[in-house]
Enzyme design. Structure first.
Site, PDB file in Angstrom:
ATOM      1  N   HIS A 151      18.292 -91.761  10.299  1.00 54.48           N
ATOM      2  CA  HIS A 151      18.384 -92.048   8.949  1.00 54.48           C
ATOM      3  C   HIS A 151      19.879 -92.643   9.202  1.00 54.48           C
ATOM      4  O   HIS A 151      20.321 -92.810  10.200  1.00 54.48           O
ATOM      5  CB  HIS A 151      18.238 -90.985   7.895  1.00 54.48           C
ATOM      6  CG  HIS A 151      18.855 -91.174   6.738  1.00 54.48           C
ATOM      7  ND1 HIS A 151      19.658 -90.914   5.750  1.00 54.48           N
ATOM      8  CD2 HIS A 151      18.634 -91.484   5.468  1.00 54.48           C
ATOM      9  CE1 HIS A 151      19.788 -91.019   4.677  1.00 54.48           C
ATOM     10  NE2 HIS A 151      18.427 -91.079   4.243  1.00 54.48           N
ATOM     11  N   ASP A 229      19.312 -83.583  13.026  1.00 55.11           N
ATOM     12  CA  ASP A 229      19.089 -83.830  11.855  1.00 55.11           C
ATOM     13  C   ASP A 229      17.805 -82.901  10.829  1.00 55.11           C
ATOM     14  O   ASP A 229      16.991 -83.603  11.421  1.00 55.11           O
ATOM     15  CB  ASP A 229      19.222 -85.258  11.379  1.00 55.11           C
ATOM     16  CG  ASP A 229      18.638 -85.683  10.511  1.00 55.11           C
ATOM     17  OD1 ASP A 229      17.950 -85.039   9.564  1.00 55.11           O
ATOM     18  OD2 ASP A 229      18.934 -87.130   9.841  1.00 55.11           O
ATOM     19  N   GLN A 232      14.309 -83.354   7.035  1.00 56.01           N
ATOM     20  CA  GLN A 232      13.126 -83.525   5.969  1.00 56.01           C
ATOM     21  C   GLN A 232      11.928 -82.624   6.521  1.00 56.01           C
ATOM     22  O   GLN A 232      10.709 -81.998   6.984  1.00 56.01           O
ATOM     23  CB  GLN A 232      12.782 -84.516   7.050  1.00 56.01           C
ATOM     24  CG  GLN A 232      12.774 -85.988   5.804  1.00 56.01           C
ATOM     25  CD  GLN A 232      12.859 -86.376   4.978  1.00 56.01           C
ATOM     26  OE1 GLN A 232      12.197 -85.542   4.135  1.00 56.01           O
ATOM     27  NE2 GLN A 232      13.855 -86.564   4.262  1.00 56.01           N
ATOM     28  N   LYS A 255      16.074 -80.057  -0.477  1.00 55.86           N
ATOM     29  CA  LYS A 255      14.929 -81.370  -0.150  1.00 55.86           C
ATOM     30  C   LYS A 255      14.249 -79.690  -0.079  1.00 55.86           C
ATOM     31  O   LYS A 255      12.934 -80.091   0.509  1.00 55.86           O
ATOM     32  CB  LYS A 255      15.245 -81.866   1.301  1.00 55.86           C
ATOM     33  CG  LYS A 255      15.843 -83.253   0.914  1.00 55.86           C
ATOM     34  CD  LYS A 255      15.820 -83.784   2.230  1.00 55.86           C
ATOM     35  CE  LYS A 255      17.078 -85.758   1.645  1.00 55.86           C
ATOM     36  NZ  LYS A 255      16.186 -85.792   0.764  1.00 55.86           N
ATOM     37  N   CYS A 393      16.970 -95.542   3.164  1.00 59.60           N
ATOM     38  CA  CYS A 393      17.987 -95.453   4.756  1.00 59.60           C
ATOM     39  C   CYS A 393      17.851 -95.938   5.449  1.00 59.60           C
ATOM     40  O   CYS A 393      18.150 -94.756   6.122  1.00 59.60           O
ATOM     41  CB  CYS A 393      18.680 -94.490   4.262  1.00 59.60           C
ATOM     42  SG  CYS A 393      19.935 -94.516   2.648  1.00 59.60           S
TER      43      CYS A 393
HETATM   44  C1  PLP Z   1      15.989 -87.859   7.761  1.00 59.38           C
HETATM   45  C2  PLP Z   1      17.693 -87.542   6.844  1.00 59.38           C
HETATM   46  N1  PLP Z   1      18.397 -87.650   7.322  1.00 59.38           N
HETATM   47  C3  PLP Z   1      19.680 -87.092   6.324  1.00 59.38           C
HETATM   48  C4  PLP Z   1      19.453 -87.289   5.426  1.00 59.38           C
HETATM   49  C5  PLP Z   1      20.644 -87.287   4.306  1.00 59.38           C
HETATM   50  O1  PLP Z   1      20.708 -85.887   3.810  1.00 59.38           O
HETATM   51  P1  PLP Z   1      21.517 -85.525   1.960  1.00 59.38           P
HETATM   52  O2  PLP Z   1      21.241 -87.170   1.742  1.00 59.38           O
HETATM   53  O3  PLP Z   1      21.024 -84.616   1.791  1.00 59.38           O
HETATM   54  O4  PLP Z   1      23.006 -85.789   2.629  1.00 59.38           O
HETATM   55  C6  PLP Z   1      17.854 -87.373   4.379  1.00 59.38           C
HETATM   56  C7  PLP Z   1      17.827 -87.950   3.175  1.00 59.38           C
HETATM   57  O5  PLP Z   1      16.730 -88.022   2.886  1.00 59.38           O
HETATM   58  C8  PLP Z   1      16.822 -87.529   4.960  1.00 59.38           C
HETATM   59  O6  PLP Z   1      15.784 -88.008   4.874  1.00 59.38           O
END
Ligand code: PLP
Length: 436
Positions: A151, A229, A232, A255, A393
């Site tokens: 992401h 990370d 998800q 999430k 993203c």
């Molecule tokens: C795999 C992954 N990493 C990071 C993020 C970023 O999350 P946040 O916007 O809640 O910081 C997302 C958000 O969709 C994501 O899907």
């Protein structure tokens, strides 16, 4: 379930006992699924005259009544600033805030609640590691290893850091539309000058579940610090940071049935001790003079200013809720819906499906021949089906796959096979419309 105010603890209790168990992952029965759906008030509405089918869970999840009630309860009874006041409300707010830290440590099986730092979300957690760990422990020429499926929030912070200190980025490849990491050269990529590896647990656009335990074990052998990370994954399956063996794990409450604006960065104490403060301000200091200050103890050293108290406290209710349902069962349900969606979607003529054929999470990204993803999502919305269309993203991954966008359906514990059927029905209508 109605939250109860607990005068003794000054905290909110949600009304069910939460003992942390790794349940076996039995599928939900129809009656259980109905009960789960009843917990989410937002699901029971019509959108453009059709029953809402909410399939945008990878972007954000819906919130159960218990979480909404916990938030309202906090603002109706306990609202005050934390850590500073001596009055009753401040004590209550502080107790509930710190109780969430203990709850989160249990949720992730951290060794200590001091390893839990509250953030705004996954993105801030990764930026915190980049600014506080990597800035001071990496130098010019060092390599940061990522994967091609990250992401933007696990790419851009490293680009900013690399520009600043002269570090280099490298990427573990993804093998085509199936979206599985090619780990054949991992040990080689982990050799010097690699110092840091940051990988996603579950891909938000492919639905790939990465073998993070194995990857972190190989990184550890090479003395490479690891970040996972967990955006998800954390609300979708049991997560045990000790079993994964990572140095850092970053997640977002929104999430996983919790409020927006809250996240957790888990950091192994040994690494947290090697970090300088992220931001300066109130709450993160032990003593301040005009020219010099000293820091509060970990983890407060990394939490400057008034935190997002109410949402942190309601996040505790979200963790309780997920454990009450059973995270292994949620994982099982997700994977069943992912597999069912893959099977049903594959039957649509001309569809291009992304992500693993087997063992996928509850995410299905696809292209309907030359129909633009935004058209798919707009028409699906007119029929009450909430999807997401775009690059999710994941622009570098999209470029690698030779597409600019995909449509994405992403599932959670309250989704049903009937909703997948409705999705397929709507997509077939869209295909017919564009063929005419
Ligand atoms: C795999 C992954 N990493 C990071 C993020 C970023 O999350 P946040 O916007 O809640 O910081 C997302 C958000 O969709 C994501 O899907």
């Amino acid at each position: 379930m109605e939250p109860k105010h607990d005068e003794r603890r000054g905290a909110i209790t949600i009304g069910f006992d939460v003992s942390w168990t790794m349940d076996k992952g039995a599928p939900f029965t129809a009656a259980e699924l109905e009960k789960i759906r009843a917990d989410f008030p937002i699901l029971h509405q019509k959108v453009h005259g059709h029953p809402l089918v909410y399939l945008d869970n990878a972007a954000t999840s819906q919130k159960p009544r218990a979480v909404i009630d916990a938030l309202v309860h906090y603002y109706e009874h306990d609202n005050a600033n934390v850590h500073r006041g001596i009055h009753e409300l401040s004590n209550r707010a502080s107790n509930a805030y710190e109780a969430t830290r203990v709850r989160a440590a249990k949720f992730l099986n951290a060794r200590s609640h001091d390893e839990i730092i509250f953030t705004r979300g996954t993105t801030e957690g990764i930026n915190l590691v980049a600014a506080s760990w990597a800035l001071h422990n990496l130098r010019a020429g060092d390599r940061i290893l990522l994967t091609e499926m990250e992401h933007h929030s696990n790419i851009v912070p490293w680009q900013l850091l690399a520009d600043r200190i002269g570090a280099k980025l490298a990427f573990i490849p993804v093998n085509g539309d199936e979206g599985i990491l090619d780990l054949s050269r991992l040990d080689e990529l982990l050799l010097a000058p690699t110092k840091l590896l940051s990988i996603t647990h579950i891909s938000n656009s492919l639905g790939t579940i990465n073998p993070v335990e194995e990857i972190c074990a190989r990184a550890r052998k090479a003395d490479v610090v690891t970040i996972v990370d967990g955006a998800q994954a954390s609300g979708h399956r049991p997560v045990d940071v000790q079993e994964i063996g990572c140095d850092f794990y970053s997640l977002s409450s929104h999430k996983m049935c919790g409020p927006t604006g809250v996240g957790i960065l888990y950091g192994r104490m040994e690494q947290l001790q090697r970090m300088s403060p992220y931001q300066g301000g109130g709450d993160m200091i032990s003593d301040v003079d005009y020219l010099k200050s000293s820091w509060a103890k970990i983890p407060h050293k990394f939490e400057a200013g008034t935190p997002n108290i109410g949402d942190v406290i309601a996040f505790s209710a979200a963790m309780d809720y997920l454990d009450k349902i059973g995270r292994a069962r949620i994982a099982q349900h997700d994977m069943e819906l992912g597999a069912y969606a893959y099977e049903r979607l594959s039957a649509l003529e001309g569809i291009r499906l992304f992500g693993p054929k087997k063992g996928r999470a509850g995410v299905a990204s696809f292209l309907l021949k030359d129909i633009h993803a935004h058209d798919v999502v707009t028409i699906a919305d007119q029929r009450g089906v909430a999807l997401r269309g775009g690059h999710h993203c994941n622009q570098p991954l999209m470029k690698k796959l030779g597409v600019s966008s995909t449509s994405r359906a992403s599932f959670y514990l309250y989704n049903t096979k009937e909703e997948v059927d409705r999705l397929v029905e709507v997509l077939a209508e869209i295909q017919k419309f564009f063929a005419a």
